[in-house]
Design a protein around this motif. Structure first.
Motif, PDB file in Angstrom:
ATOM      1  N   MET A  95     -33.207  25.010 -36.218  1.00 25.32           N
ATOM      2  CA  MET A  95     -32.561  26.197 -36.010  1.00 25.32           C
ATOM      3  C   MET A  95     -33.278  27.336 -35.795  1.00 25.32           C
ATOM      4  O   MET A  95     -33.024  28.172 -35.014  1.00 25.32           O
ATOM      5  CB  MET A  95     -31.262  26.268 -37.134  1.00 25.32           C
ATOM      6  N   GLU A  96     -34.336  27.503 -36.668  1.00 28.99           N
ATOM      7  CA  GLU A  96     -35.098  28.606 -36.599  1.00 28.99           C
ATOM      8  C   GLU A  96     -35.980  28.502 -35.194  1.00 28.99           C
ATOM      9  O   GLU A  96     -36.141  29.693 -34.617  1.00 28.99           O
ATOM     10  CB  GLU A  96     -36.055  28.649 -37.567  1.00 28.99           C
ATOM     11  N   ARG A  97     -36.661  27.647 -34.885  1.00 26.83           N
ATOM     12  CA  ARG A  97     -37.569  27.540 -33.512  1.00 26.83           C
ATOM     13  C   ARG A  97     -36.494  27.748 -32.382  1.00 26.83           C
ATOM     14  O   ARG A  97     -36.462  28.443 -31.318  1.00 26.83           O
ATOM     15  CB  ARG A  97     -38.071  26.255 -33.452  1.00 26.83           C
ATOM     16  N   ALA A 129     -16.828  21.596 -38.021  1.00 21.27           N
ATOM     17  CA  ALA A 129     -17.584  20.609 -37.605  1.00 21.27           C
ATOM     18  C   ALA A 129     -17.381  19.518 -38.794  1.00 21.27           C
ATOM     19  O   ALA A 129     -17.978  19.727 -40.102  1.00 21.27           O
ATOM     20  CB  ALA A 129     -18.940  20.716 -37.076  1.00 21.27           C
ATOM     21  N   ALA A 130     -17.530  18.608 -38.272  1.00 22.62           N
ATOM     22  CA  ALA A 130     -17.262  17.334 -39.372  1.00 22.62           C
ATOM     23  C   ALA A 130     -18.500  16.714 -39.778  1.00 22.62           C
ATOM     24  O   ALA A 130     -19.159  16.169 -40.641  1.00 22.62           O
ATOM     25  CB  ALA A 130     -16.491  16.137 -38.931  1.00 22.62           C
ATOM     26  N   THR A 131     -19.888  17.127 -38.889  1.00 25.31           N
ATOM     27  CA  THR A 131     -21.064  16.836 -39.390  1.00 25.31           C
ATOM     28  C   THR A 131     -22.051  17.804 -39.618  1.00 25.31           C
ATOM     29  O   THR A 131     -21.869  19.021 -39.135  1.00 25.31           O
ATOM     30  CB  THR A 131     -21.709  16.034 -38.043  1.00 25.31           C
ATOM     31  N   GLU A 132     -23.202  17.495 -40.272  1.00 23.84           N
ATOM     32  CA  GLU A 132     -24.048  18.470 -40.453  1.00 23.84           C
ATOM     33  C   GLU A 132     -24.711  19.399 -39.215  1.00 23.84           C
ATOM     34  O   GLU A 132     -24.751  20.374 -39.157  1.00 23.84           O
ATOM     35  CB  GLU A 132     -25.221  17.843 -41.529  1.00 23.84           C
ATOM     36  N   MET A 133     -25.094  18.370 -38.387  1.00 27.17           N
ATOM     37  CA  MET A 133     -25.572  18.865 -37.150  1.00 27.17           C
ATOM     38  C   MET A 133     -24.668  19.684 -36.434  1.00 27.17           C
ATOM     39  O   MET A 133     -24.756  20.623 -35.777  1.00 27.17           O
ATOM     40  CB  MET A 133     -25.829  17.748 -36.110  1.00 27.17           C
ATOM     41  N   GLY A 134     -23.273  19.492 -36.300  1.00 28.96           N
ATOM     42  CA  GLY A 134     -22.065  20.305 -35.852  1.00 28.96           C
ATOM     43  C   GLY A 134     -22.100  21.548 -36.629  1.00 28.96           C
ATOM     44  O   GLY A 134     -22.006  22.629 -35.775  1.00 28.96           O
ATOM     45  N   THR A 138     -22.907  25.249 -34.992  1.00 31.22           N
ATOM     46  CA  THR A 138     -21.824  26.231 -34.827  1.00 31.22           C
ATOM     47  C   THR A 138     -22.660  27.526 -35.416  1.00 31.22           C
ATOM     48  O   THR A 138     -22.201  28.620 -35.260  1.00 31.22           O
ATOM     49  CB  THR A 138     -20.592  26.001 -35.793  1.00 31.22           C
ATOM     50  N   ASP A 139     -23.311  27.744 -36.629  1.00 24.28           N
ATOM     51  CA  ASP A 139     -24.236  28.486 -37.280  1.00 24.28           C
ATOM     52  C   ASP A 139     -24.936  29.134 -36.002  1.00 24.28           C
ATOM     53  O   ASP A 139     -25.107  30.458 -35.671  1.00 24.28           O
ATOM     54  CB  ASP A 139     -24.764  28.374 -38.132  1.00 24.28           C
ATOM     55  N   LEU A 140     -25.673  28.339 -35.394  1.00 19.44           N
ATOM     56  CA  LEU A 140     -26.582  28.734 -34.396  1.00 19.44           C
ATOM     57  C   LEU A 140     -25.970  29.488 -33.227  1.00 19.44           C
ATOM     58  O   LEU A 140     -26.458  30.377 -32.952  1.00 19.44           O
ATOM     59  CB  LEU A 140     -27.422  27.684 -33.914  1.00 19.44           C
ATOM     60  N   GLN A 141     -24.952  28.855 -32.893  1.00 17.93           N
ATOM     61  CA  GLN A 141     -24.321  29.573 -31.830  1.00 17.93           C
ATOM     62  C   GLN A 141     -23.698  31.124 -32.256  1.00 17.93           C
ATOM     63  O   GLN A 141     -23.803  31.901 -31.491  1.00 17.93           O
ATOM     64  CB  GLN A 141     -22.877  28.763 -31.289  1.00 17.93           C
TER      65      GLN A 141
END
Length: 170
Positions: A95-97, A129-134, A138-141
Motif C-alpha cells: 500500500m505504501e509504495r 470487502a470480504a478479503t484482506e486484499m479487498g 478500499t483503504d488505498l482507494q
C-alpha cells in the motif's frame, strides 16, 4: 487545473466528464487506465470507445500518466480505481509504495499546464470487502481519492446521473 469527479458505479461519471471536456476543448484527450483482463472487460472498453466521437484522441496508459503527451490539453483520465489496481499489482500489494507512486504521478500532473478531469470510484460506500486484499484496496482507494480531491480546483460527486459540486473554482 485538476477537476475531480467521483461517484458510484453507473453514476454518470464518465458521461459527465466527457461533456465537460467537450465544452472546454474541440479536441480533448481521453486517457484510459484500464488493463483489459477478460472478454467482458474488453466489451466494456469497446462500449466506452464507441461513446466518444472522432474529436477525441485516445491514450491507453496503465500508469505513469504524467509521461503521456497531455500537457496543455483538456484531458479526461478514467479512472483512478483501475490506475491504482495496476500500481497495486506492480508493487505486490504494498500500500505504501503504491500510494507513493500514485501521489508522485498526481503531483506531476498538477504541475502541468492544462485541464485534467480525473474520474474515480467511491468504493468505500458499499459493503465491506470480504478479503484482506479487498479491504486494503478500499483503504488505498479512499486515501488516493482524498489526495486528488485536495489537489483539485473543482470536485464533483455524481449521484444518479446528477452532479453534486463539492468544490468549485471561483
Amino acid at each position: 487545473m485538476i477537476i475531480y469527479i467521483s461517484g458510484g458505479a453507473r453514476s454518470g461519471k464518465s458521461g459527465f466528464a466527457q461533456e465537460m471536456a467537450l465544452k472546454l476543448s474541440e479536441k480533448p484527450v481521453y486517457v484510459a487506465t484500464a488493463k483489459v483482463w477478460d472478454e467482458n472487460f474488453a466489451e466494456r472498453v469497446a462500449r466506452h470507445k464507441a461513446d466518444r466521437g472522432p474529436e477525441w484522441s485516445s491514450i491507453e496508459a496503465e500508469r505513469d500518466i504524467h509521461l503521456q503527451p497531455i500537457a496543455r490539453r483538456t484531458v479526461v483520465i478514467d479512472c483512478i480505481t483501475l490506475w491504482l489496481t495496476n500500481l497495486f499489482i506492480q508493487y505486490d500489494e504494498d500500500m505504501e509504495r503504491t500510494l507513493t507512486a500514485f501521489k508522485a504521478d498526481i503531483d506531476s500532473i498538477s504541475a502541468m499546464e492544462g485541464t485534467f478531469i480525473i474520474i474515480s470510484n467511491e468504493i468505500g460506500m458499499g459493503v465491506h470487502a470480504a478479503t484482506e486484499m479487498g479491504r486494503k484496496f478500499t483503504d488505498l482507494q479512499g486515501w488516493a481519492n482524498q489526495y486528488v480531491a485536495t489537489k483539485a480546483g473543482e470536485a464533483v460527486f455524481m449521484v444518479s446521473g446528477l452532479p453534486l459540486w463539492l468544490k468549485k473554482s471561483s
